[in-house]
Enzyme design. Structure first.
Site, PDB file in Angstrom:
ATOM      1  N   ASN A 154      -1.155   0.339  -3.070  1.00  0.00           N
ATOM      2  CA  ASN A 154      -2.495  -0.259  -3.114  1.00  0.00           C
ATOM      3  C   ASN A 154      -2.450  -1.589  -2.349  1.00  0.00           C
ATOM      4  O   ASN A 154      -1.850  -2.556  -2.813  1.00  0.00           O
ATOM      5  CB  ASN A 154      -2.895  -0.471  -4.578  1.00  0.00           C
ATOM      6  CG  ASN A 154      -4.269  -1.092  -4.725  1.00  0.00           C
ATOM      7  OD1 ASN A 154      -4.868  -1.564  -3.762  1.00  0.00           O
ATOM      8  ND2 ASN A 154      -4.775  -1.107  -5.953  1.00  0.00           N
ATOM      9  N   HIS A 165     -10.647   4.194  -1.880  1.00  0.00           N
ATOM     10  CA  HIS A 165      -9.673   3.119  -2.107  1.00  0.00           C
ATOM     11  C   HIS A 165      -8.403   3.753  -2.671  1.00  0.00           C
ATOM     12  O   HIS A 165      -8.462   4.611  -3.558  1.00  0.00           O
ATOM     13  CB  HIS A 165     -10.271   2.113  -3.092  1.00  0.00           C
ATOM     14  CG  HIS A 165      -9.305   1.065  -3.518  1.00  0.00           C
ATOM     15  ND1 HIS A 165      -8.497   0.397  -2.622  1.00  0.00           N
ATOM     16  CD2 HIS A 165      -8.997   0.577  -4.753  1.00  0.00           C
ATOM     17  CE1 HIS A 165      -7.744  -0.474  -3.291  1.00  0.00           C
ATOM     18  NE2 HIS A 165      -8.020  -0.379  -4.579  1.00  0.00           N
ATOM     19  N   CYS A 187     -10.845  -5.430  -4.103  1.00  0.00           N
ATOM     20  CA  CYS A 187     -10.517  -4.226  -3.324  1.00  0.00           C
ATOM     21  C   CYS A 187     -11.738  -3.614  -2.624  1.00  0.00           C
ATOM     22  O   CYS A 187     -11.584  -2.775  -1.744  1.00  0.00           O
ATOM     23  CB  CYS A 187      -9.847  -3.190  -4.213  1.00  0.00           C
ATOM     24  SG  CYS A 187      -8.352  -3.838  -4.957  1.00  0.00           S
TER      25      CYS A 187
END
Ligand SMILES: CC(C)(COP(=O)(O)OP(=O)(O)OC[C@H]1O[C@@H](n2cnc3c(N)ncnc32)[C@H](O)[C@@H]1OP(=O)(O)O)[C@@H](O)C(=O)NCCC(=O)NCCS
Length: 333
Positions: free
Chosen positions: A289, A259, A115
């Protein structure tokens, strides 16, 4: 001699059309809309169509970034693609994107930092531009998480979605009237915790067998509560290092783009740096996500909303499997 400054001159993003809602997930696993919203902040996420891949979504995001900057694909000289959900183990997704864009002059390669990958990619682009080695670099983050999410595992399947974001990085003064200077990037890794987020099979340690398929080893596994603690700690540390390196006070941060893994994690970070909640960019509610593409998608949304004024600073921060983390300080020009 005047220092060359790496600048984001174009941004783009792509989200698949199909939305998977919490109500849909209630029919697939034992969960509830209320649990998902209170624990993660997610209401729905986008899911790529069968024939949409990391490459095709990346191409769409990159086209928009090029159009935004007014640059032709033929003038791009490097393509860096962050993905943990590549089309293939070989060839790279970057090579497929290079062909799809007809960016024949560009060399292209994938990076894998889960990520945090977009911020890792920005760091490379910054170094390439500032060394004078290359002049127009596409940094693309693209993820088809739905191909690796186990839709029988309620602890992970409610969290992830698909999508792509892209940034064109050039030197300041390349002809673009507005953009963002990349003032600093901080990166970190802790391989000791690598088992907290992993896809056990598909690599050379555990190639596909009947057994690996039967026991669902080709899907993403995550120890959520442990990851949560690391996420807050590591993102806090990355932001501190970034601000210290640039000698920028917390009060100078106009926008935070974290994030988008969990709304509660984002809230904890904003509190630690006294950044008002309304100055934190949030896309998690509608997209979930999307791994490394959350940060460029959110940056593109902020840019389109004209939220950032000239000379204002924004801070990108991410955390993911590896473990990896990174932060980057940008200034609007
Ligand atoms: C995944 C996450 C949302 C789970 O929230 P949490 O508050 O930590 O919840 P827990 O994992 O402790 O689980 C609490 C309970 O809810 C249950 N649960 C888990 N998923 C559920 C779901 N989708 N629906 C209903 N119940 C669920 C668990 O089984 C557990 O039940 P138990 O107490 O009976 O064992 C959270 O840990 C998280 O966001 N982690 C970090 C993710 C991240 O940052 N990723 C970044 C890298 S991609």
């Amino acid at each position: 001699m005047k220092k060359t400054i790496a600048t984001i001159t174009g941004l783009g993003s792509y989200l698949p059309e199909r939305a998977l809602t919490n109500a849909d997930l209630e029919k697939m696993v034992e969960t509830s809309h209320e649990w998902i919203v209170t624990r993660s902040g997610i209401v729905e996420r986008r899911i790529a169509a069968e024939k949409e891949y990391a490459s095709t979504m990346g191409i769409e995001a990159a086209k928009k970034a090029l159009e935004h900057a007014g640059v032709k694909a033929a003038d791009v000289d490097c393509i860096i693609v962050s993905t943990m959900t590549p089309d293939f183990l070989c060839p790279s997704t970057a090579a497929i994107i290079q062909h799809g864009l007809q960016a024949h002059r560009a060399f292209a390669f994938d990076i894998q930092a889960a990520c945090s990958g977009f911020i890792y990619g920005l760091s490379l682009a910054k170094a390439f531009i500032e060394s004078g080695a290359h002049s127009s670099i596409l940094v693309i983050a693209t993820e088809k998480n739905s191909a690796f999410v186990d839709y029988t595992d309620r602890t992970t399947c409610v969290l992830f979605g698909d999508g792509a974001g892209a940034a064109l990085v050039q030197k300041a003064g390349s002809g673009c009237a507005s953009g963002y200077t990349i003032d600093h990037v901080c990166l970190g890794t802790d391989g000791e915790q690598s088992e907290l987020i992993c896809i056990p099979a598909s690599g050379c340690r555990q190639p596909a067998t009947d057994e690996s398929v039967r026991t669902r080893q080709h899907y993403l596994k995550m120890v959520g509560s442990e990851v949560y603690k690391h996420a807050v700690r590591r993102m806090e540390m990355a932001i501190k290092h970034c601000l210290e390196a640039m000698q920028v006070p917390e009060s100078d941060i106009s926008w935070l783009i974290p994030h988008q893994a969990n709304l509660r994690i984002m809230e904890a970070i904003s509190k630690r740096f006294s950044i008002p909640w309304e100055r934190v960019v949030k896309t998690i509610e509608k997209y979930g996500n999307t791994s490394s593409s959350t940060v460029p998608i959110a940056l593109h949304e902020l840019d389109r909303s004209s939220g950032l004024k000239q000379d204002e600073r924004c801070l990108l921060v991410a955390f993911g499997g590896g473990l990896t983390w990174g932060a980057s300080l940008l200034t609007k020009i």
